[in-house]
Design an enzyme around this catalytic site. Structure first.
Site, PDB file in Angstrom:
ATOM      1  N   ARG A 171       0.837  -1.198   0.000  1.00  0.00           N
ATOM      2  CA  ARG A 171       0.000   0.000   0.000  1.00  0.00           C
ATOM      3  C   ARG A 171       0.872   1.248   0.000  1.00  0.00           C
ATOM      4  NH1 ARG A 171      -3.305   0.211   4.693  1.00  0.00           N
ATOM      5  NH2 ARG A 171      -4.600   1.725   3.620  1.00  0.00           N
ATOM      6  N   LYS A 229       3.376  -7.300  12.089  1.00  0.00           N
ATOM      7  CA  LYS A 229       2.621  -7.540  10.855  1.00  0.00           C
ATOM      8  C   LYS A 229       2.828  -8.960  10.341  1.00  0.00           C
ATOM      9  CE  LYS A 229       1.600  -5.367   6.443  1.00  0.00           C
ATOM     10  NZ  LYS A 229       1.188  -4.076   5.907  1.00  0.00           N
ATOM     11  N   ARG A 241      -1.498   4.630  13.872  1.00  0.00           N
ATOM     12  CA  ARG A 241      -0.385   4.061  14.628  1.00  0.00           C
ATOM     13  C   ARG A 241      -0.698   4.139  16.117  1.00  0.00           C
ATOM     14  NH1 ARG A 241       2.928   3.093  10.777  1.00  0.00           N
ATOM     15  NH2 ARG A 241       3.472   4.624   9.220  1.00  0.00           N
TER      16      ARG A 241
HETATM   17  C1  BTN Z   1       0.533  -3.840   2.348  1.00  0.00           C
HETATM   18  O1  BTN Z   1       1.266  -2.905   2.066  1.00  0.00           O
HETATM   19  O2  BTN Z   1       0.321  -4.169   3.508  1.00  0.00           O
HETATM   20  C2  BTN Z   1      -0.134  -4.643   1.243  1.00  0.00           C
HETATM   21  C3  BTN Z   1       0.708  -5.767   0.746  1.00  0.00           C
HETATM   22  C4  BTN Z   1       0.023  -6.604  -0.331  1.00  0.00           C
HETATM   23  C5  BTN Z   1       0.958  -7.628  -0.928  1.00  0.00           C
HETATM   24  C6  BTN Z   1       0.256  -8.570  -1.851  1.00  0.00           C
HETATM   25  S1  BTN Z   1       1.252  -9.938  -2.325  1.00  0.00           S
HETATM   26  C7  BTN Z   1       0.079 -10.384  -3.537  1.00  0.00           C
HETATM   27  C8  BTN Z   1      -0.396  -9.117  -4.181  1.00  0.00           C
HETATM   28  N1  BTN Z   1       0.460  -8.707  -5.264  1.00  0.00           N
HETATM   29  C9  BTN Z   1       1.063  -7.548  -5.004  1.00  0.00           C
HETATM   30  O3  BTN Z   1       1.864  -6.977  -5.774  1.00  0.00           O
HETATM   31  N2  BTN Z   1       0.715  -7.106  -3.793  1.00  0.00           N
HETATM   32  C10 BTN Z   1      -0.251  -7.968  -3.168  1.00  0.00           C
END
Ligand code: BTN
Length: 325
Positions: free
Chosen positions: A122, A187, A322
């Site tokens: 994100r 996380k 946070r």
């Molecule tokens: C975050 O930042 O918390 C979100 C992470 C999301 C990762 C997943 S892995 C599968 C899918 N493909 C990506 O490029 N991102 C999501």
């Protein structure tokens, strides 16, 4: 050729056996240097490979590779038959499905990968995706109720991730609004939702989920926030094919429940796992910072923030929360 060669090396290494560079070079009619280049590329992708003189290459820890038929068989046992694709190397499972919109993909289509070259998190962050270590999964859904169904989707997805992990492991999961999955305050999984559509027309979404399964030592230092993984939480190996199938099943069930009964039917579940419920939090919206008390979420998926005795819903995609120390 290079792709097949690399995939054959991966398969040979996955079993945990020694793999002779000379034998593979002879089989493919390539030089030892070409094999060595492939091995180095795999090390860069996060595989922990070492070399023993006279024996060849070996993985520090054998890995059970993702396998399409295992995932679909597990899914069939759960009474579902989603179309599943498993890729060895991909840019991003989300981007792959988004490129197929709107005509080359059917609702419920799943994409899994062993490695993402450009995994996305994100807020434009990178999602570090070492080979064969974690779960990188995306599912495409056509939202039958249009954009209105998109609201709350991140919470629905976080609940599905919690359901899947809880089905397989006795881990205490906490959910952080809008869509982070934590265990022991660190996380464990992240969710990225891509949407395409018009407010009044068809609406398409790709839900991407990354679950930390077993973080390789070489990658751990690259992660810029406290993290944990399922393997260390349960103290043993996890079958990623079973985890993938369980996650697909739980996500499909939650999406159907949201369509039929709305997010309101899941609020109690959310509040039971809410990391910040009734705690002091600070909310960052762009450069603006607000302090208040988290009073959970409402049926639209908004965070309910109490400031000076007044509770207001907070919407907005790029808001971060946070805990105050
Ligand atoms: C975050 O930042 O918390 C979100 C992470 C999301 C990762 C997943 S892995 C599968 C899918 N493909 C990506 O490029 N991102 C999501």
């Amino acid at each position: 050729m290079a792709k097949t060669l690399r995939e054959d090396i991966i398969k040979a290494l996955a079993s945990g056996q020694f793999v002779s560079g000379q034998v593979i070079a002879d089989q493919y009619g390539v030089s030892r240097a070409a094999i060595s280049n492939q091995i180095n590329a795999l090390i860069d992708m996060g595989l922990d490979i070492f070399k023993v003189r006279g024996k060849g290459y070996q993985l520090a820890n054998p890995i059970a590779l993702l396998n399409r038929s295992d995932v679909t068989n597990f899914l069939a046992c759960l009474g579902q038959d989603s179309p599943v694709e498993v890729h060895s190397i991909i840019d991003s499972t989300n981007d792959y499905l988004m490129r197929k919109l709107p005509h080359q993909v059917t609702s419920g289509q799943v994409c899994l990968a062993e490695y993402q070259k450009a995994g996305r998190g994100r807020r434009g962050r990178q999602w570090i995706s070492p080979f064969g270590s974690h779960l990188y999964l995306s599912v495409y859904y056509k939202l039958e109720q249009g954009m209105s169904q998109a609201m709350g989707l991140s919470l629905v997805t976080a609940l599905a991730v919690k359901d899947a992990i809880r089905q397989l492991a006795d881990i205490d999961i906490q959910l952080k609004w809008p869509n982070d999955v934590y265990a022991n305050g660190k996380k464990l999984a992240g969710i990225l939702i891509d949407l395409e559509g018009q407010p009044t027309g068809d609406c398409h979404c790709v839900i991407g989920i990354g679950i930390n399964v077993q973080m390789p030592e070489s990658m751990a230092l690259l992660i810029d926030q406290p993290w944990t993984d399922i393997t260390s939480l349960v103290g043993g190996k996890v079958d990623r094919n079973l985890l993938a199938a369980t996650l697909i099943y739980c996500l499909n069930m939650r999406i159907m429940k949201q369509r039929d009964s709305g997010l309101a039917s899941m609020l109690e579940d959310w509040h039971q796992h809410d990391l910040f419920l009734n705690k002091e939090i600070k909310l960052l919206t762009g450069s603006k910072e607000t302090q208040g008390v988290c009073r959970g979420v409402n049926e639209q998926g908004a965070l309910m923030l109490e400031v000076d005795g007044i509770i207001k819903p907070i919407y907005g995609g790029e808001v971060s929360v946070r805990g105050l120390s």
